[in-house]
Design a protein around this motif. Structure first.
Motif, mmCIF file in Angstrom:
data_model
loop_
_atom_site.group_PDB
_atom_site.id
_atom_site.type_symbol
_atom_site.label_atom_id
_atom_site.label_comp_id
_atom_site.label_asym_id
_atom_site.label_seq_id
_atom_site.Cartn_x
_atom_site.Cartn_y
_atom_site.Cartn_z
ATOM 1 N N GLU A 291 0.846 -1.201 0.000
ATOM 2 C CA GLU A 291 0.000 0.000 0.000
ATOM 3 C C GLU A 291 0.876 1.244 0.000
ATOM 4 O O GLU A 291 0.614 2.214 -0.686
ATOM 5 N N ARG A 292 1.952 1.193 0.801
ATOM 6 C CA ARG A 292 2.925 2.275 0.903
ATOM 7 C C ARG A 292 4.107 1.715 1.683
ATOM 8 O O ARG A 292 4.048 0.603 2.190
ATOM 9 N N ILE A 293 5.182 2.479 1.798
ATOM 10 C CA ILE A 293 6.330 2.046 2.597
ATOM 11 C C ILE A 293 5.834 1.774 4.012
ATOM 12 O O ILE A 293 5.225 2.629 4.644
ATOM 13 N N GLY A 294 6.052 0.564 4.490
ATOM 14 C CA GLY A 294 5.658 0.189 5.840
ATOM 15 C C GLY A 294 4.298 -0.470 5.948
ATOM 16 O O GLY A 294 3.920 -0.928 7.018
ATOM 17 N N ARG A 295 3.558 -0.575 4.851
ATOM 18 C CA ARG A 295 2.230 -1.202 4.884
ATOM 19 C C ARG A 295 2.190 -2.298 3.812
ATOM 20 O O ARG A 295 2.112 -2.004 2.633
#
Length: 195
Positions: A4-8
């Motif tokens: 989904e995004r950096i870290g997700r």
């Protein structure tokens, strides 16, 4: 993974046993092609027929997004042992057929995951992402389904240390800092976090 995004991150599928790179390494060793196995098998496969041997593709049932390459490794070993010594043409055919099995499984599983997750882009990275047959197969499969395919230049797919460092720099830039007490692991699930 769906990112989904950096870290997700959401795990969509993974290996049940051996990774594709491990399969390439073992197959190269069985054929006496050298190490690392991926580039060696790819070079040998150029002179072979990918349809010469129908090697198995495990776990290809509908909805099954995990993969397994241990059965393929065993099938190649048995094939090679039954036909020793292989001439150059025989080894090239085995290399091409084994590469075809690995690429077929990875392309089909990746597309299945992408369609299930409803993503518009597929990214391929890691050592095996240097394989030109895999890149071509993923690109064609994604294009047929309206999905954009991305992969780093081949020169950046050969050093996992550099890839890990790049990923770490992105995590640090987004506020993640685990400190020096962070433990190491060779295999594990990529865990989500929030900044």
């Amino acid at each position: 993974y769906s990112v989904e995004r950096i870290g997700r991150y959401s795990l969509l599928g993974s290996t049940r046993d051996d990774a594709a790179g491990e399969a390439f390494d073992k197959i190269a060793k069985l054929l006496g092609l050298g190490y690392p196995g991926g580039p060696a098998v790819e070079r040998a496969a150029q002179d072979g027929d990918p349809a010469a041997v129908r090697f198995p593709r495990a776990m290809m049932g509908a909805g099954d997004r995990d993969f397994s390459f241990s059965g393929l490794k065993t099938a190649v070993r048995l094939y090679v042992e039954e036909r020793k010594p292989l001439d150059a043409r025989g080894a090239a055919d085995v290399a091409a057929s084994a590469q075809e099995a690995i690429v077929d499984a990875l392309v089909r599983k990746t597309l299945s995951c992408a369609l299930a997750a409803g993503v518009r882009r597929v990214y391929c990275a890691g050592g095996v992402a240097a394989n030109r047959s895999l890149r071509a197969g993923l690109n064609a499969s994604c294009e047929e389904n309206g999905i954009r395919f991305h992969a780093p230049p081949v020169a950046y797919c050969t050093d996992n240390g550099a890839m890990v460092a790049c990923a770490a720099s992105k995590h640090i830039a987004h506020g993640r800092n685990d400190g020096l007490a962070l433990d190491v692991f060779a295999r594990g699930v990529l865990q989500s976090w929030s900044s």
